[in-house]
Write an enzyme that holds these catalytic residues in place. Structure first.
Site, PDB file in Angstrom:
ATOM      1  CD  GLU A  85       1.658   5.354  -1.465  1.00 24.19           C
ATOM      2  OE1 GLU A  85       1.410   6.219  -2.342  1.00 24.19           O
ATOM      3  OE2 GLU A  85       1.130   5.365  -0.331  1.00 24.19           O
ATOM      4  CG  MET A 106       8.904   9.505 -28.540  1.00 23.86           C
ATOM      5  SD  MET A 106      10.099   9.656 -29.887  1.00 23.86           S
ATOM      6  CE  MET A 106      11.592   9.140 -29.095  1.00 23.86           C
ATOM      7  CG  PHE A 155     -11.074   2.954   5.285  1.00 23.88           C
ATOM      8  CD1 PHE A 155     -11.517   3.908   4.366  1.00 23.88           C
ATOM      9  CD2 PHE A 155      -9.894   3.196   5.969  1.00 23.88           C
ATOM     10  CE1 PHE A 155     -10.799   5.069   4.146  1.00 23.88           C
ATOM     11  CE2 PHE A 155      -9.163   4.357   5.756  1.00 23.88           C
ATOM     12  CZ  PHE A 155      -9.630   5.292   4.842  1.00 23.88           C
ATOM     13  CD  GLN A 156      -6.548   3.721   3.520  1.00 24.79           C
ATOM     14  OE1 GLN A 156      -5.843   3.204   4.376  1.00 24.79           O
ATOM     15  NE2 GLN A 156      -6.285   4.919   3.010  1.00 24.79           N
ATOM     16  CE  LYS A 195      -3.553  -1.905  12.162  1.00 23.63           C
ATOM     17  NZ  LYS A 195      -4.243  -0.625  12.242  1.00 23.63           N
TER      18      LYS A 195
HETATM   19  C1  LIG Z   1       3.135   7.303 -17.979  1.00 25.67           C
HETATM   20  C2  LIG Z   1       3.241   7.545 -19.438  1.00 25.67           C
HETATM   21  N1  LIG Z   1       2.264   8.220 -20.079  1.00 25.67           N
HETATM   22  C3  LIG Z   1       2.353   8.466 -21.412  1.00 25.67           C
HETATM   23  C4  LIG Z   1       3.425   8.013 -22.133  1.00 25.67           C
HETATM   24  C5  LIG Z   1       3.533   8.263 -23.637  1.00 25.67           C
HETATM   25  N2  LIG Z   1       4.690   9.092 -23.926  1.00 25.67           N
HETATM   26  C6  LIG Z   1       5.851   8.573 -24.370  1.00 25.67           C
HETATM   27  S1  LIG Z   1       7.048   9.716 -24.586  1.00 25.67           S
HETATM   28  C7  LIG Z   1       6.001  10.957 -24.137  1.00 25.67           C
HETATM   29  C8  LIG Z   1       6.466  12.378 -24.117  1.00 25.67           C
HETATM   30  C9  LIG Z   1       7.426  12.645 -23.025  1.00 25.67           C
HETATM   31  O1  LIG Z   1       7.633  14.029 -22.912  1.00 25.67           O
HETATM   32  P1  LIG Z   1       8.896  14.608 -22.192  1.00 25.67           P
HETATM   33  O2  LIG Z   1       9.056  13.971 -20.869  1.00 25.67           O
HETATM   34  O3  LIG Z   1       8.832  16.076 -22.232  1.00 25.67           O
HETATM   35  O4  LIG Z   1      10.079  14.033 -23.081  1.00 25.67           O
HETATM   36  P2  LIG Z   1      10.551  14.464 -24.554  1.00 25.67           P
HETATM   37  O5  LIG Z   1      10.023  13.429 -25.480  1.00 25.67           O
HETATM   38  O6  LIG Z   1      10.013  15.816 -24.845  1.00 25.67           O
HETATM   39  O7  LIG Z   1      12.039  14.427 -24.461  1.00 25.67           O
HETATM   40  C10 LIG Z   1       4.735  10.452 -23.828  1.00 25.67           C
HETATM   41  C11 LIG Z   1       3.589  11.276 -23.430  1.00 25.67           C
HETATM   42  C12 LIG Z   1       4.401   7.282 -21.412  1.00 25.67           C
HETATM   43  N3  LIG Z   1       5.455   6.758 -22.013  1.00 25.67           N
HETATM   44  N4  LIG Z   1       4.298   7.086 -20.075  1.00 25.67           N
END
Ligand SMILES: Cc1ncc(C[n+]2csc(CCOP(=O)(O)OP(=O)(O)O)c2C)c(N)n1
Ligand SMILES: [Mg+2]
Length: 613
Positions: free
Chosen positions: A91, A514, A153-154, A203
């Protein structure tokens, strides 16, 4: 029997067990709140849902079925020729796809899910759409009215759960309310500041029957978005823009939503104003234009950020003084008078106090400004422009290329060179998102899909699915990271199922890059849980899903792989192995002021060479 194109429900269709054919209120003698009841066809609630969507002009929706929404899915089966349903694999994928569709078309995106876990799985997407002002309508099934509150349920209280992350939400308890609610929901989603609206439908409501009457218009006494700006405020803004030399136009997603690209261009031209877009505003102004300073914000260009710090006038059109743009608010643009044009009155004076607030639609207000401008040559602003040009020459975006490894910036430059920014590009969240923003020359506002406000990893692939179904003839790009891609990887199945012309480009740095960058700069390189220790083979994953996979590991392979990948039909995944420990610069650390911007090692003569992958 047919009436006005609507097929009447067969009378032998049994209502759901335990439910009656009419809403209890109507059975008890309360007149249905509709006129002309006799002439209207009597339909089941489920049929009213799909006919209402069709009346709204919806021809495509994304979703995932389940028990509470079964009656509606049964009706979807019968109207396949008029309403196309895209079956996703989660979803979250459905709601982001609806966002991507909405952002790339300007229409309202629609998503349908079942109760409980189906509905809770869309919460992230709703929050994402709210932050980024994306118009979507989510229809969720709910347990029968007789069971609500019983821990059935759900059952989940999705109206309670989503209240803070929707523009508005509804629980429809009477079948007679379905059509007017759906009409109103679309109106709310698209008008004013666009946003997500959720309609929760029990529903039994979808099994009850009533005359189907489609309301012609929506009247909401307490909701009347202001479209035109107050003329006196607009005049004040125009006077300031003509008088103040060091001025900068700061444009956000509101310009894209309002389709006000041409007006921004004209204002900038007639007043010789430098322009800087936000992350959400990319495409609102052509990046190759000489008056563009490039993106501003945490990883924006040096010149764009310093222009904000040095300006005496900031003209904010459809942006919201987001903390990623202002940095430290008490040090933000201290010398500048501020004009703020925003459709949402609650955004004005929210984080930054402004001198000239103008509530209104960006396109209308910009046109008002243009109409008020006297017919005169553009001001030269020569001192200001030479200051800006000097900064641009001294601190352009730059990096040191290498021959042993693909540099991430090189990858984005090659992609920009091959595509010229013509294709719709979605991103995920992280370093790749920022480099894409810096280097991908988005040539139009509805071609850049990114999760700006919430920063949702997992957004990129499903958003690209939505965009690939927007009617574009070109391939849609999904630029993602090795981490983000794994958050909605299952939507590869949707891509292949729908034979989408979608190109996934994984900037694979084997890191949650990042977060690693922050740990390097702020935690003395203590890399806590950012090295993804196990990696699937992304090429094989693509192949397992029935897509085409390819990889570039060395700089000399990059161009060839990109060219081949972009020219291969269908869904293609390109795994681009880049340097592991490169940082995104410039960077304004969280909580710092614009003038505390960090430049990259290329701009620091004292920087020591670092161990790089
Ligand atoms: C759902 C979610 N969980 C955690 C984060 C925190 N977060 C921001 S950037 C990042 C790293 C992303 O890694 P990747 O997709 O490999 O991108 P890169 O920075 O290596 O280009 C994280 C964990 C987020 N933004 N969204
Ligand atoms: Mg990564």
């Amino acid at each position: 029997m047919q009436s006005s194109g609507i097929v009447i429900a067969k009378t032998d269709e049994a209502p759901a067990p335990g439910s009656s054919r009419r809403s209890p209120a109507t059975q008890n003698g309360e007149a249905a709140a509709v006129s002309n009841v006799e002439a209207a066809p009597v339909l089941r609630g489920a049929r009213i849902v799909v006919e209402s969507l069709i009346k709204e002009g919806v021809d495509l929706l994304f979703g995932y079925p389940g028990g509470a929404i079964l009656h509606v899915y049964d009706e979807l089966y019968k109207v396949q020729d008029r309403l196309r349903h895209i079956l996703v694999r989660h979803e979250q994928g459905a709601v982001h796809a609806a966002e991507g569709y909405a952002q790339s078309t300007g229409k309202v995106g629609v998503c349908m899910v079942t109760s409980g876990p189906g509905a809770t799985n869309v919460v992230t997407g709703l929050a994402n759409a709210l932050m980024d002002s994306t118009p979507i309508v989510v229809i969720s099934g709910q347990v029968a009215t007789t069971l609500i509150g019983n821990d059935a349920f759900q059952e989940a209280d999705i109206v309670g759960i989503t209240r803070p992350c929707t523009k508005y939400n509804y629980l429809v308890k009477r079948v007679e309310d379905l059509a007017p609610t759906i009409k109103e929901a679309f109106y709310l989603a698209r008008s004013g500041r666009p946003g997500p609206v959720l309609i929760d439908i029990p529903k039994d409501v979808t099994a009850w029957e009533c005359p189907f009457i489609w309301p012609e218009k929506v009247e909401l006494a307490s909701y009347k978005p202001t479209i035109k700006g107050h003329p006196l405020q607009v005049k004040k803004a125009v006077d300031l823009m003509r008088q103040v030399e060091k001025a900068v136009l700061y444009v956000g997603g509101g310009v894209v939503n309002a389709g006000a690209h041409a007006e921004v261009m004209e204002l900038s031209r007639r007043l010789n104003l430098p322009v800087t877009p936000t992350l959400m505003g990319l495409g609102a102004y052509p990046p190759g234009d000489p008056r563009s300073l490039g993106m501003l914000g945490m990883h924006g260009t040096y010149t764009a950020n310093m222009a904000m710090a040095k300006a005496n006038l900031i003209i904010n059109i459809g942006a919201r003084f987001d903390d990623r743009v202002t940095g430290r608010v008490d040090k933000f643009a201290l010398n500048a008078k501020k004009i703020h044009v925003d459709i949402d009155p609650s955004s004005v004076n929210k984080t930054v106090n402004v001198d000239v607030p103008i509530v209104g639609d960006a396109k209308h207000v910009l046109q008002q400004m243009l109409d008020m401008l006297p017919d005169e040559p553009p001001p030269a602003r020569s001192g200001w422009w030479s200051e800006l040009r000097e900064m641009q020459a001294r601190y352009p975006l730059r990096y040191k290329d290498r021959t042993d490894v693909i540099m991430p910036q090189r990858f984005f430059q090659e992609l920009a060179d091959l595509t010229k920014g013509r294709y719709i590009c979605s991103t995920d969240v992280g370093q790749h998102q920022m480099w894409a923003a810096q280097y991908y020359p988005v040539d139009h506002g509805r071609k850049w899909l990114t999760s700006g406000g919430l920063g949702t990893m997992g957004y990129g692939l499903p958003a690209a699915v939505g965009a690939a179904l927007s009617g574009t003839k070109d391939p849609v790009l999904c630029v993602t990271g090795d981490g983000s891609f794994q958050m909605c990887i299952q939507e590869l199945a949707t891509c292949v199922q729908e034979n989408l012309n979608l190109k996934v480009l994984i900037m694979n740095n084997r890191f949650l890059g990042m977060v690693r960058q922050w740990q390097e700069l702020l935690y003395d390189r203590r890399y806590s849980e950012v090295g993804l220790k196990y990696f699937p083979d992304f090429v094989k994953i693509a192949e397992a899903y029935g897509a085409t996979g390819m990889r570039a590991e060395k700089p000399e392979e990059l161009r060839e792989v990109l060219e081949r990948g972009l020219n291969t039909p269908g869904t293609v995944l390109m795994d681009i192995i880049v340097s592991k420990e490169t940082n995104v610069y410039p960077m304004i650390p969280g909580g710092a002021a614009h003038y505390e911007i960090l430049l990259g090692p290329e701009d620091d003569e004292t920087a020591q060479p670092r161990e790089l992958a």
